[in-house]
Structures are given as structure tokens and as C-alpha cells.
Design a protein around this motif. Structure first.
Motif, PDB file in Angstrom:
ATOM      1  N   ALA A  87     -56.213  -2.795 -15.988  1.00 53.36           N
ATOM      2  CA  ALA A  87     -57.453  -2.952 -16.238  1.00 53.36           C
ATOM      3  C   ALA A  87     -57.981  -1.584 -17.058  1.00 53.36           C
ATOM      4  O   ALA A  87     -58.911  -1.527 -17.940  1.00 53.36           O
ATOM      5  CB  ALA A  87     -58.485  -3.062 -15.334  1.00 53.36           C
ATOM      6  N   THR A  88     -57.297  -0.330 -16.444  1.00 47.68           N
ATOM      7  CA  THR A  88     -57.785   0.788 -16.963  1.00 47.68           C
ATOM      8  C   THR A  88     -57.594   1.169 -18.513  1.00 47.68           C
ATOM      9  O   THR A  88     -58.579   1.788 -19.162  1.00 47.68           O
ATOM     10  CB  THR A  88     -56.895   1.793 -16.483  1.00 47.68           C
ATOM     11  N   GLN A  89     -56.692   0.227 -19.198  1.00 44.11           N
ATOM     12  CA  GLN A  89     -56.541   0.460 -20.837  1.00 44.11           C
ATOM     13  C   GLN A  89     -57.323  -0.643 -21.510  1.00 44.11           C
ATOM     14  O   GLN A  89     -57.155  -0.809 -22.722  1.00 44.11           O
ATOM     15  CB  GLN A  89     -55.147   0.786 -21.181  1.00 44.11           C
ATOM     16  N   GLY A  90     -57.998  -1.554 -20.831  1.00 44.57           N
ATOM     17  CA  GLY A  90     -58.662  -2.685 -21.359  1.00 44.57           C
ATOM     18  C   GLY A  90     -60.064  -2.204 -21.829  1.00 44.57           C
ATOM     19  O   GLY A  90     -60.534  -1.553 -21.582  1.00 44.57           O
ATOM     20  N   ARG A  91     -60.445  -3.181 -22.817  1.00 44.52           N
ATOM     21  CA  ARG A  91     -61.913  -3.091 -23.344  1.00 44.52           C
ATOM     22  C   ARG A  91     -62.898  -3.750 -22.665  1.00 44.52           C
ATOM     23  O   ARG A  91     -64.041  -3.243 -22.952  1.00 44.52           O
ATOM     24  CB  ARG A  91     -61.972  -3.675 -24.927  1.00 44.52           C
ATOM     25  N   LEU A  92     -62.647  -4.521 -21.759  1.00 45.04           N
ATOM     26  CA  LEU A  92     -63.739  -5.114 -21.042  1.00 45.04           C
ATOM     27  C   LEU A  92     -64.010  -4.543 -19.594  1.00 45.04           C
ATOM     28  O   LEU A  92     -64.912  -4.558 -18.968  1.00 45.04           O
ATOM     29  CB  LEU A  92     -63.299  -6.636 -20.489  1.00 45.04           C
ATOM     30  N   ARG A  93     -63.089  -3.436 -19.242  1.00 50.22           N
ATOM     31  CA  ARG A  93     -63.547  -2.556 -18.219  1.00 50.22           C
ATOM     32  C   ARG A  93     -64.707  -2.212 -18.054  1.00 50.22           C
ATOM     33  O   ARG A  93     -65.315  -1.746 -19.011  1.00 50.22           O
ATOM     34  CB  ARG A  93     -62.460  -1.716 -18.023  1.00 50.22           C
ATOM     35  N   GLY A  94     -65.069  -1.984 -16.659  1.00 45.38           N
ATOM     36  CA  GLY A  94     -66.459  -1.402 -16.137  1.00 45.38           C
ATOM     37  C   GLY A  94     -66.134   0.093 -15.989  1.00 45.38           C
ATOM     38  O   GLY A  94     -65.329   0.773 -16.865  1.00 45.38           O
ATOM     39  N   ARG A  95     -66.642   0.682 -14.791  1.00 41.53           N
ATOM     40  CA  ARG A  95     -66.360   2.011 -14.404  1.00 41.53           C
ATOM     41  C   ARG A  95     -65.012   2.381 -14.447  1.00 41.53           C
ATOM     42  O   ARG A  95     -64.198   1.650 -13.893  1.00 41.53           O
ATOM     43  CB  ARG A  95     -67.080   2.249 -13.158  1.00 41.53           C
ATOM     44  N   THR A  96     -64.728   3.571 -14.868  1.00 42.52           N
ATOM     45  CA  THR A  96     -63.340   3.798 -15.245  1.00 42.52           C
ATOM     46  C   THR A  96     -62.898   5.333 -14.257  1.00 42.52           C
ATOM     47  O   THR A  96     -63.124   6.073 -14.756  1.00 42.52           O
ATOM     48  CB  THR A  96     -63.003   4.081 -16.683  1.00 42.52           C
ATOM     49  N   ASP A  97     -62.413   4.910 -13.063  1.00 41.44           N
ATOM     50  CA  ASP A  97     -62.191   6.026 -12.241  1.00 41.44           C
ATOM     51  C   ASP A  97     -60.959   5.823 -11.678  1.00 41.44           C
ATOM     52  O   ASP A  97     -60.077   4.803 -11.985  1.00 41.44           O
ATOM     53  CB  ASP A  97     -63.300   6.289 -11.232  1.00 41.44           C
ATOM     54  N   GLU A  98     -60.695   6.796 -10.726  1.00 40.92           N
ATOM     55  CA  GLU A  98     -59.224   6.804 -10.130  1.00 40.92           C
ATOM     56  C   GLU A  98     -59.069   5.470  -9.344  1.00 40.92           C
ATOM     57  O   GLU A  98     -57.953   4.940  -9.368  1.00 40.92           O
ATOM     58  CB  GLU A  98     -59.198   7.864  -8.977  1.00 40.92           C
ATOM     59  N   ALA A  99     -60.174   4.817  -8.849  1.00 38.36           N
ATOM     60  CA  ALA A  99     -59.937   3.789  -7.958  1.00 38.36           C
ATOM     61  C   ALA A  99     -59.391   2.613  -8.918  1.00 38.36           C
ATOM     62  O   ALA A  99     -58.901   1.681  -8.366  1.00 38.36           O
ATOM     63  CB  ALA A  99     -61.374   3.350  -7.177  1.00 38.36           C
ATOM     64  N   LEU A 100     -59.921   2.510 -10.156  1.00 39.25           N
ATOM     65  CA  LEU A 100     -59.708   1.450 -11.060  1.00 39.25           C
ATOM     66  C   LEU A 100     -58.109   1.716 -11.348  1.00 39.25           C
ATOM     67  O   LEU A 100     -57.338   0.491 -11.352  1.00 39.25           O
ATOM     68  CB  LEU A 100     -60.579   1.326 -12.322  1.00 39.25           C
ATOM     69  N   ILE A 101     -57.744   2.591 -11.395  1.00 36.94           N
ATOM     70  CA  ILE A 101     -56.092   2.831 -11.531  1.00 36.94           C
ATOM     71  C   ILE A 101     -55.387   2.295 -10.543  1.00 36.94           C
ATOM     72  O   ILE A 101     -54.456   1.702 -10.389  1.00 36.94           O
ATOM     73  CB  ILE A 101     -55.652   4.470 -11.774  1.00 36.94           C
TER      74      ILE A 101
END
Ligand SMILES: [Zn+2]
Lengths: 377, 47
Positions: free
Chosen positions: A288-302
Motif C-alpha cells: 500500500a505504501t507505494q499506491g496512489r489510494l493510500r492515506g497516512r504514509t508512515d512506518e506502520a503502513l510499511i
């Protein structure tokens, strides 16, 4: 008198502003420079030698493109395989799977080459305006481990400027200018080409000179991208790939099979298969981290892949992978890659027993899915 | 990074610096200072 005072206050203001500029620069500099420090990886029990990629092509020696090549030699006859992680340094499951392999695998037959950061330059920066973290932390068995997170392409600090249109050298295929710095559009590369083409050329040279039987390029893709949770295979690698997919099915892992399109040039699964004798494969997992629909982009998302916008995207039928509140955690994505690698080696051993690559010490898909990455790093 | 690129960045940084020093409005001075930060970092090959 009035004018003098104004002049003075203006000068003071200039000094204050310049001091702020200097302070901000000094404050952020260590963080930027830290991104260029080589990552401390553990030399696994199977590693017999750590080489530099420039051994296979002098042209990148001493540049940001020179990167470590871990060689795990069983000393027994068999085949040879090359695992590429970090072709795109913003696809962490790819390079984390490569790192997990080099820190754990002990070959019983054949030789394994692992390049965890194929495009080392791409790991030295993050994409501007994307708000992506520079690193993520795991409380691993060996202690706290900090892993870098970079960008898709070579740093513009190492290759500039981009042309308006990138023309792939051997085919004449035209792509957008920024793809000039994409390692996975540069194969087979050129000794006298641009910086990224030289890295590609070094990898191609390694495959040729060391007669690599199988090359597997580990990637991730945005959940809205159609080629995902799949193995992409060059036509000569199709029997191995389909065997691997059956092996994975037995483990309960569903993996798609995509033939490498003949018209899509510069990619590892196309050019390495066409211009060398290797069986060229590529694997994708959902990130998701490299997607365009993602929201908040943080370590947790990775680390967790949990993103409410992707759950919404799934409900709207816009995604190519199932996506629910559980997300797609990094350890499951790495488990898919590591399980996929072992399945590929098993399938290859069936078709070419004398060129088999047999690895011990590698956790299974189930072990990684249940115990996560930490016990193995 | 090519030398041409670095020279261009240094030139841009100098232009912005001159702007910061000659500008009368505090708002524009502050803007120039903000623009100067990434240019300095790039000119020094830091970021
Ligand atoms: Zn990729």
C-alpha cells in the motif's frame, strides 16, 4: 537618523534569517547523510564471500551504484541462482526477503548470489512530496534493526538530467523521461550508457560470467496494479514458474502466473531472459505504501499494510488483491517472496536435477506467516 | 551529479540570496529564506 535605524534593523533581520537557514541546514544534514551509509546486514552462516558488483563491471567501481553481492557457495556441484532485492528501493518486501535469505540460507547444493540492494543509489533518498518514511524498525532476535526505505529510481544526485523521453537503447522503446532512472527499464544495460544502464550492465555481466541458471527479481506493486501476487516469467522460465506455482498451491499460497510480455522492453524478466542463458523470473507482492489510494504514509503502513482507503477501494472493486482491515503486513509479503523462491528452486530441481539449488536454514511460508520476521533477523 | 547541475543550483542559490538581502518586505524575505534552504542542501550535495 530614522533611515539609519531602518537600515540597521534590516541588516539584523537579514542576519537572523540567514542564521535560520544555516541552523535548518545543519539540523537536517545528518538525516540525509545517514541515508547514504551502507546498511549493516548480518553475514549469515551460509555466506562464503561478500563481493562488490563492480567485480563484474569496473565502470561502476567507487560509485553509488556499486553494491554488495553476497555469495553463498555450498562447495558441492549444482546450479546457481541470483536473487535481486531493491531493484526498486521503495518495495521493502523485495529487499527484506533478500536480506532474510542472505542472513539465514545455508546451501546444501549449488551456489546462491544475493544482491539485497540492486539499485543502491535509489536507497539513498526518498521521493519528494510523498511523505514516505526513510526507515522502519524491527525488534529482531539479534536486537533492534533499522532498515532503510528509499525510492523507485536512481537518485537524481547520481544521474541528471532526465530526458523528456527515455529511449530504451536496444529496442528503441519510448517511455516517460523519469523511467531513465528505473533499473527495471534499463536491462540488459550498456557499458557506455547512463548510470542506471551501467548498473544493469553489471548485473547482466554477473549473470553471463558466472553462468547464473535462475534470476529472480523481487518486487512489490500497488494494490490497484493488475500484476500482483504473481510470478512474471520469461517464456524459457515458464515450466519452472508453473511448477513453483503448483508447489505454492500445496502450501496454500495462491500465486498468479504472468507471461513476460515480449513487447515490454528493458525489464529483467524480458531482457535477462533474452540476452543471457538465465531463467528470468520476477515476483510481486501487494504494498500500500507505494499506491496512489493510500492515506497516512508512515512506518506502520510499511509494517502492517493497514489502510482504510484500500479497504474502501476493495469494496468498490478497484483492486487486484483482496484487501480487508487486516491489511497486508510486511511479514506476509516477505513470506510470499521467500516461499516463492523456495518453490522456484524446488521446481527447477525437478526439471534440471544436476543444476539444482538446495537451501537449508530458510524459514517456510508458514513459519514466517505465524512467527513473523523478527526471529529470523 | 553533473557539474553543470551543481553550478546551476549554486547560481539559483545566489540569486535567491541576493533577493533575500535586497527585499524590503519581511514576508518576501522570509519566503526567500525558505526557498534558500533546499538550494543550499542541493548545492552542497547533501539532499
Ligand atoms: Zn518494482
Amino acid at each position: 537618523m530614522e533611515l539609519n535605524r531602518q537600515h540597521l534593523s534590516n541588516r539584523n533581520l537579514n542576519l537572523v534569517l540567514l542564521a535560520i537557514v544555516v541552523i535548518v541546514c545543519l539540523y537536517v544534514t545528518p538525516g540525509y547523510l545517514a541515508m547514504r551509509r551502507p546498511e549493516a546486514l548480518r553475514k549469515g552462516p551460509g555466506v562464503t564471500r561478500i563481493a562488490h558488483l563492480s567485480e563484474w563491471f569496473e565502470g561502476i567501481k567507487g560509485t553509488a551504484g556499486d553494491t554488495d553481492v553476497y555469495i553463498l557457495d555450498s562447495g558441492k556441484p549444482g546450479g546457481s541462482a541470483l536473487i535481486l532485492g531493491g531493484t526498486h528501493a521503495n518495495e521493502p518486501a523485495g529487499y527484506m526477503a533478500a536480506i532474510l535469505m542472505l542472513e539465514n540460507a545455508v546451501p546444501a547444493q549449488g551456489r546462491l548470489y544475493i544482491i539485497p540492494h540492486a539499485n543502491a543509489s535509489a536507497l539513498t533518498y526518498t521521493d519528494p512530496m510523498e511523505g514516505v518514511p526513510r526507515e522502519f524498525t524491527l525488534q529482531a532476535a539479534s536486537g533492534k534493526r533499522v532498515f532503510r526505505h528509499g525510492s523507485r529510481a536512481t537518485s537524481p544526485m547520481n544521474q541528471w538530467p532526465d530526458p523528456d523521453i527515455y529511449v530504451h537503447a536496444s529496442s528503441g522503446q519510448q517511455l516517460s523521461g523519469s523511467e531513465t532512472r528505473n533499473l527495471n527499464r534499463a536491462y540488459p544495460g550498456r557499458a557506455d550508457g547512463n548510470f542506471t544502464e551501467m548498473i544493469a550492465y553489471a548485473i547482466t555481466s554477473l549473470i553471463r560470467k558466472d553462468s547464473i541458471d535462475i534470476t529472480i527479481d523481487l518486487h512489490e506493486a500497488a494494490p490497484e496494479y493488475p500484476v500482483i501476487n504473481a510470478i512474471v516469467a520469461h517464456e524459457r522460465a515458464m515450466p519452472t514458474a508453473s511448477g513453483a506455482i503448483l508447489n505454492l498451491e500445496i502450501e496454500g499460497v495462491v500465486m498468479g502466473l504472468e507471461p513476460s510480455p515480449a513487447s515490454l522492453r528493458g525489464l529483467s524478466h524480458r531482457e535477462l531472459g533474452d540476452s543471457t542463458a538465465t531463467l528470468a523470473l520476477l515476483m510481486e507482492s501487494p504494498n500500500a505504501t507505494q499506491g496512489r489510494l493510500r492515506g497516512r504514509t508512515d512506518e506502520a503502513l510499511i509494517l502492517t499494510g493497514k489502510d482504510s482507503q484500500y479497504v474502501r477501494g476493495q469494496k468498490l472493486g478497484r483492486l487486484f488483491v483482496p484487501y480487508d482491515e487486516k491489511g497486508w503486513p510486511l511479514h506476509l509479503r516477505v513470506a510470499r517472496h521467500v516461499g516463492g523462491l523456495q518453490a522456484i528452486f524446488a521446481a527447477h530441481a525437478m526439471t534440471a536435477p544436476e543444476r539444482a539449488i538446495v537451501l537449508g536454514g530458510v524459514p517456510t511460508y508458514d513459519e514466517l506467516a505465524t512467527k513473523r520476521l523478527e526471529p529470523f533477523l | 551529479m553533473s557539474l553543470v547541475y551543481q553550478l546551476l543550483v549554486i547560481l539559483a542559490a545566489l540569486v535567491v540570496l541576493a533577493e533575500l538581502l535586497s527585499e524590503k518586505s519581511i514576508k518576501f524575505k522570509l519566503q526567500a529564506a525558505l526557498v534558500l534552504i533546499p538550494l543550499v542542501l542541493r548545492a552542497l550535495k547533501i539532499a
